[in-house]
Design an enzyme around this catalytic site. Structure first.
Site, short mmCIF file in Angstrom:
data_model
loop_
_atom_site.label_atom_id
_atom_site.label_comp_id
_atom_site.label_asym_id
_atom_site.label_seq_id
_atom_site.Cartn_x
_atom_site.Cartn_y
_atom_site.Cartn_z
N ASN A 51 37.42 28.54 39.07
CA ASN A 51 37.87 27.35 38.69
C ASN A 51 37.66 26.35 39.95
O ASN A 51 38.61 26.20 40.78
CB ASN A 51 39.55 27.39 38.28
N GLU B 112 38.83 27.75 29.62
CA GLU B 112 40.30 27.40 29.95
C GLU B 112 40.27 26.16 30.80
O GLU B 112 40.73 26.04 31.82
CB GLU B 112 40.61 28.59 31.12
N GLU C 244 48.82 52.67 32.79
CA GLU C 244 48.92 52.40 31.21
C GLU C 244 50.11 53.07 30.65
O GLU C 244 50.53 52.46 29.82
CB GLU C 244 47.45 53.14 31.04
N ASP D 14 40.56 40.05 28.77
CA ASP D 14 40.86 39.71 30.07
C ASP D 14 41.12 40.71 31.09
O ASP D 14 42.36 40.75 31.30
CB ASP D 14 41.58 38.25 29.98
N LYS E 109 32.43 40.01 31.31
CA LYS E 109 33.74 40.79 31.60
C LYS E 109 33.57 42.08 30.80
O LYS E 109 33.18 42.02 29.94
CB LYS E 109 35.17 39.97 31.46
N GLU F 102 45.15 41.79 38.92
CA GLU F 102 45.78 40.72 38.17
C GLU F 102 46.65 41.28 37.01
O GLU F 102 47.99 41.09 36.83
CB GLU F 102 44.88 39.93 37.53
#
Lengths: 682, 682
Positions: free
Chosen positions: A185, A268, A514, A347, A342, A375
């Site tokens: 970004n 985005e 998980e 994501d 990816k 993340e």
């Protein structure tokens, strides 16, 4: 702690080499990588009492270059009391040196088996989502969980780049050969790295160069307008093409080995070619042609989807977006474009199916993108070692068991012996698997380091950086062996109890995470914005396309061809059918592909509701066991590291219980199904 | 638009007065408020061709002071062609002048009935949640929806305070007599207003003084430590007491009419007396005693609760907190302490029961706090006129029909004739309603202005500021009459169609907003953090104590004595029983007091689920009707104002449909109950 942690290169790992007689048979003058090899050897023998052997001296270790074409390759062989590393070039010699470091005393054992070592992937890259200016929401490092940026502070490139030099040495030691210097970004200040910032880019490149690493810049597709003052950034506009050509020339004038550009376009909110009615091949080729005269590469991200989706619209499926956008463009990209995909269609979730794009672009160079920064996997407050996830992704046979894997596609490898991949009507017609020449690319990941004293916030998150680099080198490596290698290097004086504790905490940590977070592949359920901690409905009514559709009857996303969004049809056989059918869809991806009743019985034999109760209660309980286990090794690892890990494990225990309690309450409130094991549900 | 909108004081409203002969019979020398009266009159007659009448001249209007003790009072009487305003002092004369302005031509009609006017409330205050430094999350104005602060910019008090002067004039014209200058959340820079900032506080006070308004500062309970360098802020520590006494002396040295302090202590992270094992009476009295020699007042906020609550713990009830903390302290507060109580037990929701604290503190001066800034009521993007809500709150009979109201308690009024309030075993024993001397206080509200050209973002939100001020003056005023008064003043040239459109949009706007947002008194369901837009479960698993407990069976909070948190027991009769019983609990507070099945049938005759479907669909539809209505008055109001309102109404339509769609989906997903009217539910 004021000193910076050495990660996997503490002095002690050079002891076996450093206490011996070593000869470097290569002229380091003019080659910074060879100079690095020579300097490492010199430092090691000085520290541990060894010697630099002269041309006629007996040597325990000889490092020598025997130039050859092709990929960097080195051999290690033991003969007559001397271990010899023969490398095809400077970078290969550096890799050979560190291969010997990792072998330790074994490198000098007379029964050492001869080793021929070459990287499977041509490109082994780390992207940094570092901002020059602190972003008001995202901070200095977007999705960074390890303090500030080692590159930037106070709105500019740091004066003191000593951390960058250390980082480059660490990456070079594990074969990383490309680094993206700034966030994909690209904001206002960052866009000017390409112009006003070039002297600073050159300073950074000079620090990575001695370790065999080329630097890349993320660029904004709108830069011709925002930086260049042109009225357009249309990729077919000659002035735009000339502007990019000049930018490339400018960069290469100061950084002759510059790697190229990384681009997030039409994604985005980032600008892209769609604004001009052009497609992503037009956009990528624009930049590729600017870089081509200098040997540069464009990494063009396939992470393109509608982030202004309407939650009411159940026919739009974000998972479909990358395939829908990119598969028609296969064959249209220049050969110095690498499409950066990816690993999953959404994501970087803890569990997703592999992206069908990876199987759909046989005439395109393709790099698979992983996320080392955690993340969606605990943000380096949770101990989550991702080696098994990455290994599972890389070994996934895209056209069925025995066929080419994700790793094969990324590496540009052809058919596996004995495999019959068949043909696939669901992907690019006429360009079945293995068609055309192999197109070498590799693996890319988002880095997890910052200016934290332990580099990664959670000291054990260093294992992720290490494992990624080693898997980028050899995607078929056994991840547990890599973890063990990391433990040996990072904790050179660890006793069996410490080693056992680290393995107990990390080996199954991905599964544990998980277990206490979003179940059965459904993903998200995190707090919008920062993505930490549970918020089951947090994204349910947002424009982000990340829904689970839970109601009193059931949960999950119907992505079948029969009754859902048809996403399963983006996969080649057999997966298009395996995922389509409830009877064959794996449990751990069930809710990614199907909407089922809470009472649906899994292959494991329990209902979806009971599965949530069981895995969440058990997963949270395991974090407590981990914290207890770690408490027992106090005094056996450095106190500062022990303290930091202790603090993080306590937060993981808290957060895991929060996840567990919220998920179990949520499912119980919706389903009304009692926990067969009678645990308290709030 | 570059000019600032005049709000309710456009030049034209002075025309009836300004075209006549006017005499001000008062010596303005040395009295800034009398100077304001004289200046207003002089400006008006200059503009509209009237005259300043001399002592012997015939005058159409005479304004005169006839000093008297007691509350500011003025009379307006018409005799022999002259209208005479007689006031007990300077402030009363200013109020009288504006009374004449509001009367317009009627002030000069020979049939004008004589008016005796005095404010019901002694204190009529606006708090500003303005930060000096821009807060990284909350911005320049916390919960501000109208641009920057008129007081502060760039980390300090503005050089150009012309907007503050205009604001002071506007507030003075409607009887506001106290303004809190800074956010109750006092951060580092703001804490220094009390020391380094005093010259700037004096500049601000000098702008409010000519309009009869005293200024207050919000202070941090920890200031003796953070500003004063003391080791403690214990209210019983002599050094702490001396420090506050010196601060008060310092303030009064430069602002002799300084109002006092506003304090948020032990609330949402702000420091307070609990840290030293002291209670809130100890804390408030500490500051009161520092201010007493100078006639200052402490506004001590009762908004104290545990914001680190565990959502798993259903026995803790945030609604109980203020009563539990403060009712035992009744009688312990010094008489220059005013306990500032939010109108409801939670936090400025569109619908809450009135706070039981208001009935529980007969021996305490008590101010009721309202919120003009629309934090939970559309953030000045939605047209929501709150007059009816405030009026309903103020008229609420705390001990049953005919008894003393919320407004009576705030104003310190005694029993109403003919009312039998009975006694109340549930509140302070031995101190029933009306016991002791009346203790005058008043109303406080959080202001909604900023440096926006329309002052309030949404131009129609000016009506809220106006209505609050006028209700603070007279809580029994008819809110619709006040709205009509506001329309007349603000749109002096409005035709019937404009007036009708404004009424159509605003009259029922509070109910409309309630209809499409959180149903039946349950509250919240907003996005955590910014509080705008829907997020039904957004606060459900947070530490904030704001839950609805929805599951597949039902929704709502059981606050009964019989089976719930017992909160109903904090009310005096009859409300303790009215709210306790499902049969008598009003529909609009049902889910505040009871957890009921989705199928529970309301007094209105429909189920809870159907109520949500109906009110949400209808409420959202009404916003469309409002937008269409407004479109039809284009050209009949100033274009810039029409444009701004048009833009806001469009956003309200979007947001209202988002609320409606999410709420209906949520209820349907949980309850499984179909909409009897067959509307689409996503």
């Amino acid at each position: 702690m004021s000193a910076v942690h050495p990660m996997w290169l503490p002095d002690d790992v050079f002891r076996p080499l450093g206490r011996r007689a070593v000869r470097v048979d290569a002229d380091a003058s003019g080659d910074p990588v060879l100079a690095t090899v020579r300097d490492e050897v010199a430092a090691a023998v000085t520290r541990f009492g060894g010697t630099l052997a002269g041309p006629d001296d007996r040597a325990d270790l000889v490092l020598t270059v025997e130039p050859a074409d092709g990929p960097d390759t080195h051999t290690v062989a033991r003969s007559a009391g001397t271990t010899t590393v023969r490398a095809t070039g400077a970078r290969a010699l550096l890799h050979g040196l560190h291969d010997v470091v990792r072998l330790g005393e074994r490198a000098f054992a007379d029964d050492l088996a001869e080793r021929h070592v070459a990287p499977v992937n041509e490109l082994r890259m780390l992207d940094h989502w570092d901002n020059v200016d602190v972003h008001p929401v995202m901070g200095q490092v977007e999705r960074g969980y390890a303090g500030g940026s080692i590159f930037y502070a106070d709105g500019r490139v740091r004066d003191d780049l000593s951390r960058v030099a250390q980082y480059a040495r660490l990456l070079g030691s594990v074969g990383i050969n490309a680094v993206g210097l700034n966030n994909v970004n690209v904001h206002r200040t960052e866009a000017r790295l390409l112009t006003d910032g070039l002297p600073d880019v050159a300073r950074l490149a000079a620090l990575f160069r001695p370790h065999g690493i080329r630097v890349f810049l993320s660029v904004s597709f709108a830069a011709p307008i925002t930086v260049g003052g042109l009225p357009t950034s249309d990729p077919l506009d000659p002035d735009v093409q000339a502007w990019w050509a000049q930018r490339a020339a400018d960069v290469y004038a100061v950084v002759p080995d510059f790697g190229g550009f990384v681009v997030k376009a039409d994604s985005e909110g980032q600008p892209g070619p769609f604004a001009y009615g052009r497609d992503h091949a037009d956009g990528a080729n624009l930049l590729a042609r600017a870089l081509r005269p200098f040997g540069g590469t464009v990494f063009w991200r396939a992470f393109v989807y509608d982030h202004r989706q309407d939650w009411r619209d159940r026919s739009t499926d974000r998972a479909r977006a990358a395939f829908d956008h990119f598969s028609p463009l296969d064959g249209r990209f220049d050969d110095n474009v690498v499409l950066q995909v990816k690993y999953g269609p959404m994501d970087f979730q803890a569990r997703e199916p592999v992206s069908p794009v990876i199987a759909a672009m046989p005439r395109t160079r393709l790099a698979v993108e992983l996320q080392v920064t955690q993340e969606y996997t605990g943000q380096q407050r949770h101990a989550v070692w991702l080696g098994p996830q990455w290994s599972q992704i890389l070994r996934f046979p895209l056209w069925g068991e025995g066929g080419r894997t994700v790793a094969d596609v990324a590496a540009g490898l052809g058919d596996r012996p004995g495999a019959d991949p068949g043909t696939d009507p669901g992907t690019a017609p006429g360009a079945g698997p293995g068609a055309g020449a192999p197109r070498r690319a590799g693996l890319v990941a988002v880095s997890n380091v910052g200016d934290d004293a332990f580099w990664t916030g959670h000291p054990l998150a260093q294992a992720n950086l290490y494992t990624f680099a080693r898997l980028a080198w050899d995607p078929e490596a056994d991840p547990l062996a890599l973890l063990d290698e990391w433990v040996t290097l990072t904790f050179p004086s660890a006793d069996d109890e410490v080693r056992a504790a680290l393995h107990a905490i990390l080996d199954d940590s991905w599964r544990t995470y998980e277990d206490y977070t979003a179940p059965l592949g459904v993903g998200f359920m995190v707090r919008p914005g920062h993505h930490y901690g549970p918020d089951v409905d947090g994204y349910e009514y947002t424009p982000w396309g990340t829904y689970h559709f839970a109601d009193r009857d059931g949960i999950g996303v119907d992505r079948t061809r029969a009754t859902g969004t048809g996403f399963t049809g983006q996969y080649p056989a057999p997966w298009r059918d395996v995922y389509e059918d409830l009877a064959t869809c794996p449990d751990d991806l069930l809710l990614f592909f199907h909407h089922v009743p809470w009472s649906h019985v899994l292959h494991s034999g329990v209902s979806v509701a009971q599965h949530v109760y069981d895995t969440h209660a058990d997963g949270a309980a395991r974090t407590e066991a981990n914290a207890a286990r770690w408490a027992r090794v106090a005094g056996r690892v450095p106190d500062d590291l022990h303290g930091r890990v202790t603090e993080r494990l306590a937060e993981q225990v808290r957060s895991a219980h929060e996840w567990s309690d919220q998920l179990r309450s949520y499912v119980h409130r919706h389903s009304g199904i009692p926990d067969a094991r009678g645990r308290t549900i709030h």
